[in-house]
Design a protein around this motif. Sequence first.
Motif, PDB file in Angstrom:
ATOM      1  N   PRO A 112      19.589  14.304   8.750  1.00  0.00           N
ATOM      2  CA  PRO A 112      20.516  13.897   7.682  1.00  0.00           C
ATOM      3  C   PRO A 112      21.809  13.287   8.206  1.00  0.00           C
ATOM      4  N   ALA A 113      22.356  13.862   9.274  1.00  0.00           N
ATOM      5  CA  ALA A 113      23.597  13.324   9.826  1.00  0.00           C
ATOM      6  C   ALA A 113      23.404  11.909  10.345  1.00  0.00           C
ATOM      7  N   GLY A 114      22.281  11.671  11.026  1.00  0.00           N
ATOM      8  CA  GLY A 114      22.002  10.339  11.530  1.00  0.00           C
ATOM      9  C   GLY A 114      21.790   9.330  10.415  1.00  0.00           C
ATOM     10  N   ALA A 115      21.111   9.756   9.358  1.00  0.00           N
ATOM     11  CA  ALA A 115      20.900   8.860   8.217  1.00  0.00           C
ATOM     12  C   ALA A 115      22.222   8.520   7.545  1.00  0.00           C
ATOM     13  N   TRP A 116      23.071   9.525   7.356  1.00  0.00           N
ATOM     14  CA  TRP A 116      24.380   9.271   6.733  1.00  0.00           C
ATOM     15  C   TRP A 116      25.201   8.319   7.591  1.00  0.00           C
ATOM     16  N   ASP A 117      25.211   8.559   8.887  1.00  0.00           N
ATOM     17  CA  ASP A 117      25.994   7.728   9.792  1.00  0.00           C
ATOM     18  C   ASP A 117      25.554   6.267   9.728  1.00  0.00           C
ATOM     19  N   VAL A 172      23.362  25.545  10.658  1.00  0.00           N
ATOM     20  CA  VAL A 172      24.288  24.930  11.614  1.00  0.00           C
ATOM     21  C   VAL A 172      23.511  24.268  12.752  1.00  0.00           C
ATOM     22  N   ALA A 173      22.501  24.964  13.252  1.00  0.00           N
ATOM     23  CA  ALA A 173      21.717  24.408  14.354  1.00  0.00           C
ATOM     24  C   ALA A 173      20.977  23.145  13.930  1.00  0.00           C
ATOM     25  N   LEU A 174      20.400  23.184  12.739  1.00  0.00           N
ATOM     26  CA  LEU A 174      19.581  22.061  12.275  1.00  0.00           C
ATOM     27  C   LEU A 174      20.418  20.866  11.845  1.00  0.00           C
ATOM     28  N   LEU A 175      21.502  21.130  11.129  1.00  0.00           N
ATOM     29  CA  LEU A 175      22.269  20.039  10.538  1.00  0.00           C
ATOM     30  C   LEU A 175      23.413  19.542  11.412  1.00  0.00           C
ATOM     31  N   LEU A 176      24.017  20.440  12.189  1.00  0.00           N
ATOM     32  CA  LEU A 176      25.208  20.060  12.935  1.00  0.00           C
ATOM     33  C   LEU A 176      24.997  19.951  14.445  1.00  0.00           C
ATOM     34  N   LEU A 177      24.198  20.852  15.025  1.00  0.00           N
ATOM     35  CA  LEU A 177      24.059  20.858  16.483  1.00  0.00           C
ATOM     36  C   LEU A 177      23.012  19.866  16.993  1.00  0.00           C
ATOM     37  N   LEU A 178      21.899  19.754  16.280  1.00  0.00           N
ATOM     38  CA  LEU A 178      20.856  18.829  16.741  1.00  0.00           C
ATOM     39  C   LEU A 178      21.357  17.390  16.886  1.00  0.00           C
ATOM     40  N   PRO A 179      22.175  16.882  15.954  1.00  0.00           N
ATOM     41  CA  PRO A 179      22.680  15.510  16.144  1.00  0.00           C
ATOM     42  C   PRO A 179      23.501  15.343  17.407  1.00  0.00           C
ATOM     43  N   LEU A 180      24.095  16.433  17.905  1.00  0.00           N
ATOM     44  CA  LEU A 180      24.870  16.347  19.140  1.00  0.00           C
ATOM     45  C   LEU A 180      23.962  16.339  20.368  1.00  0.00           C
ATOM     46  N   VAL A 181      22.781  16.923  20.224  1.00  0.00           N
ATOM     47  CA  VAL A 181      21.841  17.010  21.346  1.00  0.00           C
ATOM     48  C   VAL A 181      21.037  15.730  21.499  1.00  0.00           C
ATOM     49  N   PHE A 182      20.575  15.203  20.372  1.00  0.00           N
ATOM     50  CA  PHE A 182      19.711  14.026  20.410  1.00  0.00           C
ATOM     51  C   PHE A 182      20.544  12.771  20.168  1.00  0.00           C
ATOM     52  N   THR A 183      20.788  12.034  21.210  1.00  0.00           N
ATOM     53  CA  THR A 183      21.543  10.790  21.128  1.00  0.00           C
ATOM     54  C   THR A 183      20.590   9.619  21.358  1.00  0.00           C
ATOM     55  N   ASP A 184      21.143   8.405  21.364  1.00  0.00           N
ATOM     56  CA  ASP A 184      20.281   7.223  21.456  1.00  0.00           C
ATOM     57  C   ASP A 184      20.113   6.727  22.889  1.00  0.00           C
ATOM     58  N   ASP A 185      20.291   7.625  23.878  1.00  0.00           N
ATOM     59  CA  ASP A 185      20.104   7.178  25.260  1.00  0.00           C
ATOM     60  C   ASP A 185      18.633   7.102  25.638  1.00  0.00           C
ATOM     61  N   ARG A 186      17.759   7.794  24.887  1.00  0.00           N
ATOM     62  CA  ARG A 186      16.316   7.717  25.096  1.00  0.00           C
ATOM     63  C   ARG A 186      15.641   7.444  23.755  1.00  0.00           C
ATOM     64  N   TYR A 187      14.496   6.805  23.826  1.00  0.00           N
ATOM     65  CA  TYR A 187      13.831   6.406  22.583  1.00  0.00           C
ATOM     66  C   TYR A 187      13.481   7.601  21.708  1.00  0.00           C
ATOM     67  N   TRP A 188      12.825   8.626  22.305  1.00  0.00           N
ATOM     68  CA  TRP A 188      12.391   9.765  21.505  1.00  0.00           C
ATOM     69  C   TRP A 188      13.580  10.522  20.937  1.00  0.00           C
ATOM     70  N   ALA A 189      14.697  10.575  21.695  1.00  0.00           N
ATOM     71  CA  ALA A 189      15.898  11.239  21.208  1.00  0.00           C
ATOM     72  C   ALA A 189      16.517  10.441  20.055  1.00  0.00           C
ATOM     73  N   ALA A 190      16.487   9.118  20.162  1.00  0.00           N
ATOM     74  CA  ALA A 190      17.012   8.277  19.097  1.00  0.00           C
ATOM     75  C   ALA A 190      16.194   8.432  17.826  1.00  0.00           C
ATOM     76  N   VAL A 191      14.871   8.556  17.964  1.00  0.00           N
ATOM     77  CA  VAL A 191      14.011   8.751  16.800  1.00  0.00           C
ATOM     78  C   VAL A 191      14.357  10.050  16.084  1.00  0.00           C
ATOM     79  N   VAL A 192      14.560  11.117  16.846  1.00  0.00           N
ATOM     80  CA  VAL A 192      14.927  12.408  16.244  1.00  0.00           C
ATOM     81  C   VAL A 192      16.275  12.305  15.554  1.00  0.00           C
ATOM     82  N   ASP A 193      17.228  11.675  16.219  1.00  0.00           N
ATOM     83  CA  ASP A 193      18.564  11.528  15.640  1.00  0.00           C
ATOM     84  C   ASP A 193      18.514  10.746  14.329  1.00  0.00           C
TER      85      ASP A 193
END
Length: 278
Positions: A228-233, A203-224
């Motif tokens: 898998p959720a970011g790739a699917w989106d 849950v933490a890896l697949l569902l919660l991390l995408p909520l934490v790392f958004t595209d407001d910063r470059y490094w956060a966008a890279v993580v997002d």
Amino acid sequence: MSTLARSAAEPRARFRDLLAAEWIKLWSLRSTPWACVITALAVVGFNAGTAYDTYRYWPADDPRHRAGFVRDGIALTHAFTANAALVLMLAAAAIGAAAVVGEYSSGLIRTTFAAVPARRSVMAAKVAVVTAVTTVLGAVIAVASFVVTQAILSGRGAGVPMSHPGAWRVLVASALLAPVCALTGMAIGTLARHMGITLVGAVALLLLLPLVFTDDRYWAAVVDHALPAGAWDRLVAVGYTPAAERWPSTVAGAWTVDAVWLLAAAALTVAGVHRRDQ
């Protein structure tokens, strides 16, 4: 008969025999068929509910609205919604985790490794079986969701066929969510060997991390983008405009993320059990 003579008389297990054994063990878990059925009904139900809401609250007959609905790819976003994707990700991770953790919790893993000391081969067979089952499950769910949602939207003249531009990308990306998350659950389960810890980690890896790392910063966008959720989106965003984001991802990059997660999770599952106590 001595142990040496007995081992010489018994041939090593062939990989196809291991596949057959793992197939039997997976389906001998009472949770497996129920999990597959409930997951399919829940995901298709989520998608169908979204399509029905759109059908029910469709604005006054306006050809321009209908044309824009199809042109902007909104019909395809109804084929597989974000909420349905979250349900599939969590359920698939649980199915993959159960294939490993269930055997550890029951103690059957000791018997398995005693019969087949080649632990990596055993885990490779588990990976192959779980990948095959969840890929089929994901494909069935994706196709069923597409057919049902587009049939509902067709009542307003807004449904699209599978030949519509971008439809197959949505189908394949959504179907791949199941094996990617299932193998991720397997990898975590191989390391944790406890169902509760494994599910929390998934849950933490697949569902919660995408909520934490958004595209407001470059490094956060890279993580997002690397999740898998970011790739699917990114893959299901058929009407996507890169200029709308500060650090946009690419379709090729999203496919690469899926492939890397599949291979990395499989490798971790196979290698994680080697030289570890049972």
